[in-house]
Scaffold this motif. Structure first.
Motif, short mmCIF file in Angstrom:
data_model
loop_
_atom_site.label_atom_id
_atom_site.label_comp_id
_atom_site.label_asym_id
_atom_site.label_seq_id
_atom_site.Cartn_x
_atom_site.Cartn_y
_atom_site.Cartn_z
N ASP A 50 -7.30 9.40 4.03
CA ASP A 50 -8.35 10.03 3.21
C ASP A 50 -7.84 11.32 2.56
OD1 ASP A 50 -8.15 11.43 5.56
OD2 ASP A 50 -10.28 11.84 5.72
N CYS A 51 -6.87 11.16 1.65
CA CYS A 51 -6.29 12.31 0.96
C CYS A 51 -6.08 11.97 -0.51
CB CYS A 51 -4.97 12.72 1.61
SG CYS A 51 -3.62 11.56 1.30
N HIS A 52 -5.58 12.92 -1.25
CA HIS A 52 -5.39 12.72 -2.70
C HIS A 52 -4.30 11.69 -3.03
CE1 HIS A 52 -2.06 15.45 -1.89
NE2 HIS A 52 -1.57 15.14 -3.08
N LEU A 53 -3.45 11.35 -2.08
CA LEU A 53 -2.38 10.37 -2.35
C LEU A 53 -2.87 8.92 -2.26
CD1 LEU A 53 0.66 12.00 -0.51
CD2 LEU A 53 0.08 12.09 -2.93
N PHE A 54 -4.07 8.71 -1.73
CA PHE A 54 -4.58 7.34 -1.60
C PHE A 54 -5.63 7.06 -2.66
CE2 PHE A 54 -7.71 4.26 -0.17
CZ PHE A 54 -6.89 3.17 0.03
N LYS A 55 -5.37 5.98 -3.40
CA LYS A 55 -6.34 5.47 -4.36
C LYS A 55 -6.28 3.95 -4.30
CE LYS A 55 -6.24 9.28 -7.69
NZ LYS A 55 -5.94 10.22 -6.67
N TRP A 56 -7.45 3.32 -4.30
CA TRP A 56 -7.47 1.86 -4.30
C TRP A 56 -6.92 1.35 -5.62
CZ3 TRP A 56 -7.93 -0.84 -0.13
CH2 TRP A 56 -8.68 -0.36 0.96
N PRO A 57 -6.06 0.33 -5.57
CA PRO A 57 -5.56 -0.28 -6.82
C PRO A 57 -6.72 -0.90 -7.60
CG PRO A 57 -4.23 -0.94 -4.95
CD PRO A 57 -5.42 -0.24 -4.39
N THR A 58 -6.58 -0.93 -8.90
CA THR A 58 -7.65 -1.49 -9.74
C THR A 58 -7.46 -2.97 -10.03
OG1 THR A 58 -6.47 -0.76 -11.71
CG2 THR A 58 -8.16 0.73 -10.83
N THR A 59 -6.30 -3.52 -9.69
CA THR A 59 -6.07 -4.95 -9.87
C THR A 59 -5.89 -5.59 -8.50
OG1 THR A 59 -3.69 -4.63 -10.08
CG2 THR A 59 -4.97 -4.62 -12.12
N ARG A 60 -6.22 -6.86 -8.42
CA ARG A 60 -6.11 -7.63 -7.17
C ARG A 60 -6.76 -6.89 -6.00
NH1 ARG A 60 -0.30 -9.26 -5.90
NH2 ARG A 60 -1.36 -10.75 -4.59
N THR A 61 -7.94 -6.38 -6.24
CA THR A 61 -8.62 -5.52 -5.26
C THR A 61 -8.87 -6.22 -3.93
OG1 THR A 61 -10.75 -6.07 -6.26
CG2 THR A 61 -9.70 -4.03 -6.98
N ASP A 62 -9.24 -7.50 -3.95
CA ASP A 62 -9.48 -8.21 -2.69
C ASP A 62 -8.21 -8.28 -1.85
OD1 ASP A 62 -12.10 -8.60 -3.38
OD2 ASP A 62 -11.79 -10.66 -4.12
N PHE A 63 -7.10 -8.59 -2.50
CA PHE A 63 -5.81 -8.65 -1.80
C PHE A 63 -5.49 -7.31 -1.14
CE2 PHE A 63 -1.32 -7.47 -1.99
CZ PHE A 63 -0.77 -8.40 -1.12
N TRP A 64 -5.60 -6.22 -1.93
CA TRP A 64 -5.22 -4.91 -1.41
C TRP A 64 -6.16 -4.43 -0.32
CZ3 TRP A 64 -0.59 -3.42 -1.68
CH2 TRP A 64 0.21 -3.77 -2.77
N ARG A 65 -7.46 -4.69 -0.45
CA ARG A 65 -8.41 -4.28 0.61
C ARG A 65 -8.10 -5.00 1.91
NH1 ARG A 65 -12.24 -0.78 -0.86
NH2 ARG A 65 -12.63 -0.56 -3.08
#
Length: 128
Positions: A50-65
């Motif tokens: 939970d810091c500024h270096l983490f952002k969820w990717p905007t593509t293939r969101t199901d895969f990354w989650r």
């Protein structure tokens, strides 16, 4: 790269370790058998910090989650298993060493060195 910096600093301080011990849960990055201590160096993206270096990717969101969620579950399981079997666990987050919230490297390493020689069960070092 953060792991290499930590390894170099701890070796310079006279601490000897093994790395990526496959026989321990989670394959800790650094293992100090004499102190019954392990260190995990976590990338903020790969371990959903939970810091500024983490952002969820905007593509293939199901895969990354699913992938990152699985990493988090595995991290928790490994930490619990290590603590239950008498190991002490340190967690160093990438944001402690880089980015706008990074700590003074020498201070962070001093905290880690003191922890290794202590009886404290856990320590987490993260950016400010």
């Amino acid at each position: 790269k953060p792991e290499l910096l930590i390894r170099r600093a701890l070796h310079t301080a006279g601490l000897r370790y093994r790395f990526h011990a496959k026989h321990l849960p989670g394959k800790p990055d650094l293992v100090f058998p004499r102190h019954r201590a392990v260190i995990f160096v976590h990338g903020c993206f790969w371990h959903q910090h939970d810091c500024h270096l983490f952002k969820w990717p905007t593509t293939r969101t199901d895969f990354w989650r699913e992938k990152i969620g699985r990493n988090v579950v595995n991290d928790e399981r490994a930490t619990r298993s290590l603590l239950e079997s008498g190991w002490r666990v340190a967690l160093v987050w990438e944001c402690a060493l880089k980015g706008r919230t990074r700590l003074n490297f020498a201070d962070a390493m001093q905290r880690l060195i003191i922890w290794i020689g202590s009886d404290e069960q856990t320590i987490t070092i993260r950016g400010e």
